[in-house]
Design an enzyme around this catalytic site. Structure first.
Site, PDB file in Angstrom:
ATOM      1  N   ASP A 179      -1.904 -12.272  69.844  1.00 15.87           N
ATOM      2  CA  ASP A 179      -0.635 -12.692  70.429  1.00 15.87           C
ATOM      3  C   ASP A 179      -0.732 -14.007  71.187  1.00 15.87           C
ATOM      4  OD1 ASP A 179       0.879 -10.340  69.627  1.00 15.87           O
ATOM      5  OD2 ASP A 179      -0.394  -9.262  71.043  1.00 15.87           O
ATOM      6  N   ARG A 218      -8.062 -12.440  64.322  1.00 13.63           N
ATOM      7  CA  ARG A 218      -6.695 -12.833  63.967  1.00 13.63           C
ATOM      8  C   ARG A 218      -6.269 -14.061  64.766  1.00 13.63           C
ATOM      9  NH1 ARG A 218      -3.623  -7.373  65.190  1.00 13.63           N
ATOM     10  NH2 ARG A 218      -4.866  -7.699  67.080  1.00 13.63           N
ATOM     11  N   ARG A 275      -0.580  18.481  65.171  1.00 14.85           N
ATOM     12  CA  ARG A 275      -0.156  19.363  66.267  1.00 14.85           C
ATOM     13  C   ARG A 275      -1.305  19.548  67.250  1.00 14.85           C
ATOM     14  NH1 ARG A 275       1.172  21.863  70.217  1.00 14.85           N
ATOM     15  NH2 ARG A 275       2.820  23.444  70.335  1.00 14.85           N
ATOM     16  N   HIS A 302       3.589  -2.977  73.153  1.00 10.75           N
ATOM     17  CA  HIS A 302       3.043  -3.033  71.789  1.00 10.75           C
ATOM     18  C   HIS A 302       3.431  -4.327  71.081  1.00 10.75           C
ATOM     19  CE1 HIS A 302       1.391  -1.974  68.045  1.00 10.75           C
ATOM     20  NE2 HIS A 302       2.265  -1.084  67.611  1.00 10.75           N
ATOM     21  N   HIS A 357      -7.964  -6.876  75.134  1.00  6.50           N
ATOM     22  CA  HIS A 357      -7.538  -5.940  74.087  1.00  6.50           C
ATOM     23  C   HIS A 357      -8.100  -4.570  74.419  1.00  6.50           C
ATOM     24  CE1 HIS A 357      -7.198  -4.034  70.101  1.00  6.50           C
ATOM     25  NE2 HIS A 357      -6.217  -4.883  69.903  1.00  6.50           N
ATOM     26  N   ARG A 394       3.639  -5.001  59.384  1.00  5.70           N
ATOM     27  CA  ARG A 394       2.986  -3.729  59.673  1.00  5.70           C
ATOM     28  C   ARG A 394       3.289  -2.670  58.605  1.00  5.70           C
ATOM     29  NH1 ARG A 394       0.055  -2.083  64.036  1.00  5.70           N
ATOM     30  NH2 ARG A 394      -0.673  -4.230  63.743  1.00  5.70           N
TER      31      ARG A 394
END
EC number: 2.3.3.1
Length: 469
Positions: A405, A359, A451, A304, A350, A431
């Site tokens: 990145d 970005r 749940r 991540h 990605h 973030r």
């Protein structure tokens, strides 16, 4: 027409003759108050009614199918949660409350003399769906400056961590320790009505965002600057400027880069590990400190938040092996050798995007303007020209284009921040803007405990009529 409706329509109309009308309407509608909580208090009842009516009318409507591959494949592509602040389109990239990154760069307020959007403005947009005024952004800056001081036990904790403890471990632990200050935890223990939950989540979120640069800067100074002081918050400066000052960087361009970095890394819809983690933990009515700390433990994972480090390691190895100026042909051979050895080209591809990450594009534009002759940037630019074609020839990549990145580490290195282990902390500070904006809305809209139903492999085989042998 509600303001949130105007906000959603405006980006789609930017190229129409009605664009000016809608953007002016949006700006005027948001100008009623500089207090973010007051604006929220006006928006929330209207949105609660809208969602309630939608659920009553369409609550039983089927929105898709789930395949066995989805269940085994990390739930990729499975529509499973509501996340209001941003949406990731495979072709367009991220949209923050309907606005693309170029639109945010154009519309959000800047610092005096600056060209990049202020993260405070993006936070206002994420929370309200409204493009803020300069006055509203200034209010957020001053509010965060007012809330920034760290309690003494957190300072003591940070000062006593061993230097071999990873920066992200320190970051997460300090955030968890801030739980002692939680307004929501106190209010819940005193029996506050659930209709008021969002107010205390908001207060905690504002406090936490305000304190994160202080925590992050303290970690940086302790690990890399011999424990020197981070100094004091200046209430006349914006959030990013105070952060870079505390880190010890005085170059105005680095502050501009930090404003851009903290804006574009803030949110990437709700399915990524850090956003989903905060959503999940928050659904248990854990306070923002506990929810965000959990998110940071997810961000610390190599799949991540460590990708930009991997890019720099790969680029450094490439430079070491090939030397300075590299021909396109030699570069192409190096990339093919990387792929044939079973490795990937870090920074490319990605899970969702199917085009160049916007970005990446805005960071490239920043580099072209401020560091066009930097050798590492020239290497990144050369890779951008060659790698996608090689990946297309290979025929395996669903997305051969660069992601965020592929560029961020190179920019940080240029301005002297060479400590790669620290980069994920910057990612974490950013973030917070997205996941905490969503956390406020999750409690305002009364989202329940998450749940989902799990199944064993045998159970799945029985369900689809397959033999388990």
């Amino acid at each position: 027409m509600s303001f949130l409706t105007v906000s959603r329509l405006a980006p789609k109309l930017l190229n129409s003759k009605n664009a000016t009308y809608f953007l002016v309407a949006a700006r005027n509608a948001s100008a009623s108050s500089t207090n973010l909580k007051d604006v929220l208090a006006d928006l929330i009842p209207k949105e609660q009614t809208r969602i309630k009516n939608f659920k009553q009318q369409y609550g039983k409507t089927n929105i898709g199918q789930i395949t066995v591959d989805m269940v085994y494949g990390g739930m990729r592509g499975m529509k499973g949660l509501v996340y209001e602040t941003s949406v990731l389109d495979p072709e367009e990239g991220i949209r923050f409350r309907g606005y693309s990154i170029p639109e945010c760069q154009k519309l959000l307020p800047k610092a005096p003399g600056g060209e990049e959007p202020l993260p405070e403005g993006l936070f206002w947009l994420l929370v309200t769906g409204q493009v803020p005024t300069e006055e509203q952004v200034n209010w957020v800056s001053k509010e965060w400056a007012k809330r920034a001081a760290l309690p003494s036990h957190v300072v003591t904790m940070l000062d006593n961590f061993p230097t071999n403890l990873h920066p992200m471990s320190q970051f997460s632990a300090a955030i968890t320790a801030l739980n002692s200050e939680s307004s929501f935890a106190r209010a819940y223990s005193e029996g506050v009505h659930k209709s008021k939950y969002w107010e205390f989540i908001y207060e905690d979120s504002m406090d936490l965002i305000a304190k994160l640069p202080c925590i992050a800067a303290k970690i940086y100074r302790n690990l890399y600057r011999e424990g020197s002081s981070i100094g004091a918050i200046d209430s006349n400066l914006d959030w990013s400027h105070n952060f870079t000052n505390m880190l010890g960087y005085s170059e105005p361009q680095f502050t501009e880069l930090m404003r851009l970095y903290l804006t574009i890394h803030s949110d990437h819809e709700g399915g990524n590990v850090s956003a989903h983690t905060s959503h999940l933990v928050g659904s248990a009515l854990s306070d923002p400190y506990l929810s965000f700390s959990a998110a940071m433990n997810g961000l610390a994972g190599p799949l991540h938040g460590l990708a930009n480090q991997e890019v720099l390691v790969w680029l450094t190895a490439l430079q070491k092996e090939l030397g300075g100026e590299v021909s396109d042909e030699r570069m192409r051979d190096y990339i093919w050798n990387t792929l044939k050895s079973g490795r990937v080209v870090p920074g490319y591809g990605h899970a969702v995007l199917r085009k160049t990450d916007p970005r990446y594009t805005c960071q490239r534009e920043f580099a072209l303007k401020h560091l066009p002759n930097d050798p590492m940037f020239k290497l990144v630019a050369q890779l951008y020209k060659i790698v996608p074609n090689v990946l297309l020839e290979q025929g395996r990549a669903k997305n051969p284009w660069p992601n965020v990145d592929a560029h961020s580490g190179v920019l940080l290195q240029y301005y002297g921040m060479t400590e790669m282990n620290y980069y994920t902390v910057l990612f974490g500070v950013s973030r917070a803007l997205g996941v905490l904006a969503q956390l406020v809305w999750s409690r305002a809209l009364g989202f329940p405990l998450e749940r989902p139903k799990s199944m064993s492999s045998d159970g799945l085989m029985t369900l689809v009529g397959a033999k388990s042998g």
